[in-house]
Structure formats: C-alpha cells, structure tokens
Design a protein around this motif. Structure first.
Motif: not given
Lengths: 229, 400
Positions: A89, A109-110, A112-114, A116-122, A162
């Motif tokens: 990561r 969005e591609n 931003l993939l790395p 992503l944490r879960g529910l918390s937004p970017i 990415r």
C-alpha cells in the motif's frame, strides 16, 4: 537521476529460490541482486527466464521457497501478511503488462484504490493528490473516463499514476510496454525515466534491449540465474 | 468514495446479473412475507370461527374443600372456604391484562335452582343460568332456535316481563313454548325462544338475564364462574392464563387444554405449513446467491488480484463481496416486503379470506425484513467471499 556507487542499497535479494508448483526446474535459482536508492534497474531475459517471478518476489506478491529480500535492512519475506499488505500500500507499487484497472471505476477512482480504507471516505487531499498524479502522467481532463474509453497507453498511465499516488519508494514494472505499440511503449518508458529523474527507484522487467538501454543498470536472466549485470 | 463504492459500481456495471439476482431474491422474500401474512390472517380467521365453538379459559371462585370419607365410603367434598367471584372487579381486572386484545368473549354465569310455574306442569324445580345474552350468543354461535327466536332476549325494560330462553330438554319436560309468560321464584318472565338440542348441559336449563339470576340467588354482583374465549394465534394460551391468574388472585383460572390444543392445532397447521414453504424458498434463494457469488469470484479473480496487489488486506476483499451481497439482500428485502404485502392483500381479498385486507404497510416490519434479508444474503456470501479473500495476487494476475 542515475545511481552512484555511493547510493545506499534500498532492496537486497539474497540467494532467492522459487519453484512453481508442478515445475521441474526452479524459476529463480539461488539468485542475488540489489537495487540502490534512485536507481532505474531493468531485468532482461527471454520468456521463461524467471524475470517476472523475480519481480513478483521482490514486490512481495509471492514468497520465495528460500532466500531473503531485505527492504531497508528488514526481511520482507519473513514479515506477516498484514505487514506485506501495508508495504504494497505504501512503499511498493506494481505496474503490470496488462493495465489491470477496475473497468467500472473511473480513471480517478482507479488511482484512488490504494487509499480506500473501509467506511471512511477518501479525503479532499487524497483526491487532489490523485488528480496531480493523473496530471503528471498526462491525463488531466480524463479523470472521469472509464478505462474502456481510454487507449492502451492511457490505461497504462492510469496504472502508473495509481502506483505512484501513495508516494511509493519503489516502482515494480512488469513488462509495462508489452501490450503497447512501439510509439506508445516509448512514451511510457520516457515517463518512467522522468519519474526516476525525480527520485523514484524503479525495477522494470522487459524483453526489449532498447528500452533496457534507457535505464541506469541492466541485469540479464536465464534459467532463473543472473547471466550478466 | 469508500470501499463500498466498489461493490456498488460493480453491481451497476453488471446490472443484468444484479437485477436478476435481486429479482430472484425479491420473489423469494415476497413469497415469504406474503405467505406469512396470508397464513396469519387465515389462522386468525380460523380461530375466530373456532371461538364460536365455546370458551377455552374458565375462571371460577377459589375454594378449599375437604373430601369426607369413612370406611371406604365417600361422602363427597365439603367446601370449607369459597371466595366470592365479584363480577365487576373481575371484568375490570380482565380488561387490564396486557393481552386483552386477544380476548374475544367474556361470558359470566350465575347458577341457581328455582321454582317455575306457567308451563304445562303447574310448578316444578328448574336449574336457572343467568347470562349476559350478548356475550353468550357470541360465545355459542352453534345455538339455534328450535322455536321462537334467539334475538328476542334483550335488556330488561321497566314493566315488561323479563326475557328468557329455554334449553330443548327443559322446554320439553316443562311444556314451554315461546311467547309464554312464566314465573320463576315469583318473578315474571316471557320465554323468547327454545334452543335446539346441543347435547350439552345447555339443554336442561333456563337462561335468564344475569341480574335476575343474581337476585334469585341472593348474590348481587357475583358470578358462579366466567367463561372466556381467547384468540391464541399471537400468543400461547399459557401466557393468557398466567396474566389472568395474576390479575385475579382471588379466583382460579385454568385453560380448557383440550379445546385450546385443538384450536391451536388448526391455527398452527396453517402457520407451520407457510413457515416450511418459506424456509424452502429462503434456502433456495440463498443457494442461488451462493452459486452466483462463487461464479462472480471466479470471474473477478483478476480484479481481486489487483486489489490485493495494491495493498487490500484479505478482510477488505472479504468486505467487498459480503457488502455486495448484503446490499442486494437489503434491496430484495425492501422490494420483497412491499410485493408480499401487495400480493397477500390481493389473495386475501380475491379469495375472501379477510374483509378489505389493505396493504397495512408497517415501517418497523419493513426495516426488519430488509435488514434480515441483508443479513441472510451476507451469511450466504461468506463462503464465496472467503474464497475471494484467499486469492493470491500474483496467481490471479499472472494467470491472465
């Protein structure tokens, strides 16, 4: 920026051995190599020479049967699974021959993939960073395009953006020009060289000696061993 | 953008597959909610009909008795202490129990013996039962008038003879006919009707208004016992008995087990059948979801490999697949609940199983069904998601 003998060693492979299940001979056979800080290293070799397997071991995508890979002095092969996830990561980034983008996510969005944490937004800062990376690889204005709407070269640039978005220390590129025409392939190598000049350490697997000549150092592999370099 | 953007976008991109899965799950859930409601209403309807065949709970005064016997010869029980059953207090207490809504009929009785004159025989003894005619007729819809009418007994009017009903056997023995003026213990009555034989104790007695029987027995405001008819489709009869016992500590409350069990068997049969069918539907729908998710995992190995390559942990890959299934489950639950209510209303009205069955949309049930469907879908997706989380990044990426 080319490596100098005084540059510190960033990655060190010691006596690596890897035999794929069902194979008679090892794909990587007691191999030693290193990558210095800021170096652009190319690994040359014919198909089946073991160069991609070596890259996957170095980037922690697979584990060797024997040997060590030291990153900043620590053996990443002995590290637990979550630590290797973390490494992929933050410190390592991998670009593949086929661009491997999620087809239903936009270019941005591609990238931003790395993050992503879960529910918390970017966060807005992460978004800005991703936009800057797309701009850096020459894709400003294509943030919202789906991969299907981008050319092969553009898709590879998204994959590179990415790979770099989280500030990776080493970029592992597995035949990044393999599925591109020569003009597009050249532009990708040019991009990688620019990134190297800015300080990024790169290990690139290629079978194209011309592209290898653009890098600061090359090693050639055959039968899982280093033949040259 | 969050981790859940991935399943959302994937579901949108693969909309025919998503729609098909949601449609299958919706169909299953609509059948389940529809069946549940139809069986519930049929059960209630059964029970309301069964109620008319008598009471299922009996409330009697609490008493202590002593069995007297000597030398093997029994003289029977002697009542030592019988507490009176105050009718007003008892009815107030019954009306206050939490399960009051399940009580359909409260039918108090006062039993007494009296002397009757005015029939073919000059004067004889007769058993008189004081009842609340309205409640009694609701409890015993099997009552039919052999002569006269059942509806004639009404509230006492000043100056008018008190109305009464005679059981078939009593009317025959005493030579009673409807419209006849009688005198019971010196009180004027007019026989409204004669009951058709029921084969029960009702055949041998004269039914008079409760107040009159209380006066004749010199027990104003008291009852000999109270029969209660309760609807038990929503709760076990034991709960009702327990609440009634607690509300009436001075009385003895017991369930007429045979009646209750027979009644509950009929009600439960419809509900158990619906439950079994629903379970089969749910298992089938979940099996389809599992198969579809397994096939999605196989199709998306490259994507999974990529996620792992960019640093997704196994737990995150697992979450992507489970949340996709849970999302579809939630939507199916919501659509299934709405469709189930609509279908059940249509079926109930069409087959005349309920009067004007509306949609009766309940927000709490709607949320509960949607969340339960999401949970079931998430559980069904555990195995495929686990298999997805075990994909090795290099294997998935090199293979392609």
């Amino acid at each position: 920026m080319s490596a100098t003998p005084a540059a510190p060693c960033l990655l060190h492979a010691l006596n690596l051995v890897k035999t794929h299940p069902g194979a008679e001979k090892p794909a990587v056979d007691h191999l030693n190599m290193h990558l210095e800080q800021g170096e652009f290293l190319s690994i040359l070799g014919r198909s089946g020479s073991g160069k991609s397997t070596l890259l996957h071991i170095l980037s922690s995508l697979i584990l060797p049967d024997a040997g060590k890979v030291l990153f900043q002095g620590r053996d990443i092969c002995a590290a637990p699974d979550n630590e290797r996830n973390h490494l992929r990561r933050r410190d390592f980034a991998v670009v593949f021959q086929q661009h491997h983008l999620l087809p239903y996510l936009s270019a941005l969005e591609n990238v931003l993939l790395p993050f992503l944490r879960g529910l918390s937004p970017i966060t807005a800062q992460e978004q800005d960073n991703a936009r800057r990376m797309l701009e850096k690889v020459g894709l400003s204005g294509k943030e919202n395009s789906l991969p299907g709407r981008l050319s092969g070269g553009e898709q590879q640039r998204v994959a590179i953006a990415r790979a770099l978005a989280r500030g990776a220390r080493i970029l592992f590129a597995d035949e990044p020009t393999g599925s591109l025409d020569s003009v597009t392939g050249t532009s990708i190598i040019q991009l990688l060289r620019d990134l190297n000049r800015e300080g990024l350490s790169i290990i690139m697997v290629t079978h194209n000696p011309e592209f290898a000549s653009w890098t600061s150092r090359s090693i050639t592999m055959g039968d899982g061993r280093t033949l040259q370099g | 953008m969050t981790l859940f953007t991935i399943p959302l976008r994937h579901a949108k991109a693969k909309w025919p597959r998503t729609l098909l899965l949601i449609a299958v799950l919706t169909l299953g859930l609509a059948s389940m909610t529809g069946l549940h409601r139809v069986s519930g209403m049929i059960g209630e309807s059964f029970e309301k009909k069964l109620i008319s065949y008598g009471a299922n709970i009996l409330i009697t005064p609490k008493k202590e008795s002593l069995n007297i016997s000597y030398g093997g010869y029994s003289l029977g029980d002697v009542s030592l202490d019988e507490r009176p059953l105050f009718l007003g207090e008892a009815i107030t207490a019954i009306n206050r129990i939490p399960l009051r809504a399940n009580i359909a009929v409260i039918a108090p009785k006062m039993l007494t013996a009296a002397r009757i004159s005015g029939g073919a025989r000059q004067e004889s003894s007769v058993a008189v039962v004081g009842v609340d005619f309205e409640q009694e007729i609701a409890l015993k819809s099997y009552w039919e008038a052999a002569a006269g009418s059942l509806s004639s007994p009404g509230p006492d009017a000043p100056g008018e003879p008190v109305p009464a009903l005679a059981g078939a056997l009593a009317a025959e023995k005493l030579g009673l006919t409807p419209g006849q003026d009688l005198e019971i213990n010196g009180r004027a009555l007019r026989l409204g009707g004669v009951l058709r034989s029921t084969g029960s104790d009702d055949d041998s007695v004269i039914f008079v208004p409760l107040g009159l029987a209380q006066a004749m027995a010199d027990k104003p405001g008291l009852a000999s016992f109270i029969e209660v008819a309760a609807l038990c489709s929503g709760c076990p009869i034991e709960d009702l008995v327990e609440q009634l016992s607690a509300a009436l500590p001075g009385a003895e409350t017991r369930a007429l087990a045979q009646v209750a069990e027979t009644r509950m068997y009929a009600v439960n049969f419809a509900q158990n059948l619906a439950f079994s069918v629903s379970l089969v539907i749910l298992v089938t729908a979940c099996a389809m979801l599992i198969m579809s998710m397994f096939s999605a995992v196989a199709e998306r190995r490259r994507e999974i490999g990529l996620m792992r390559a960019v640093g997704f942990s196994r737990a995150r890959v697992f979450a992507v697949f489970v949340s996709e299934a849970a999302g579809m489950g939630f939507l199916s639950g919501a659509a299934g609940y709405a469709a189930g209510r609509f279908l059940s209303s249509y079926v109930l009205n069409r087959l005349q199983l309920a009067e004007n069955a509306g949609l009766d949309f309940d927000l709490l049930n709607f949320m509960a069904v949607s969340l339960a469907a999401a949970l079931a879908a998430a559980l069904a997706a555990i195995l495929p998601a686990r298999s997805a989380s075990r994909v090795e990044p290099a294997e998935a990426l090199i293979a392609l």
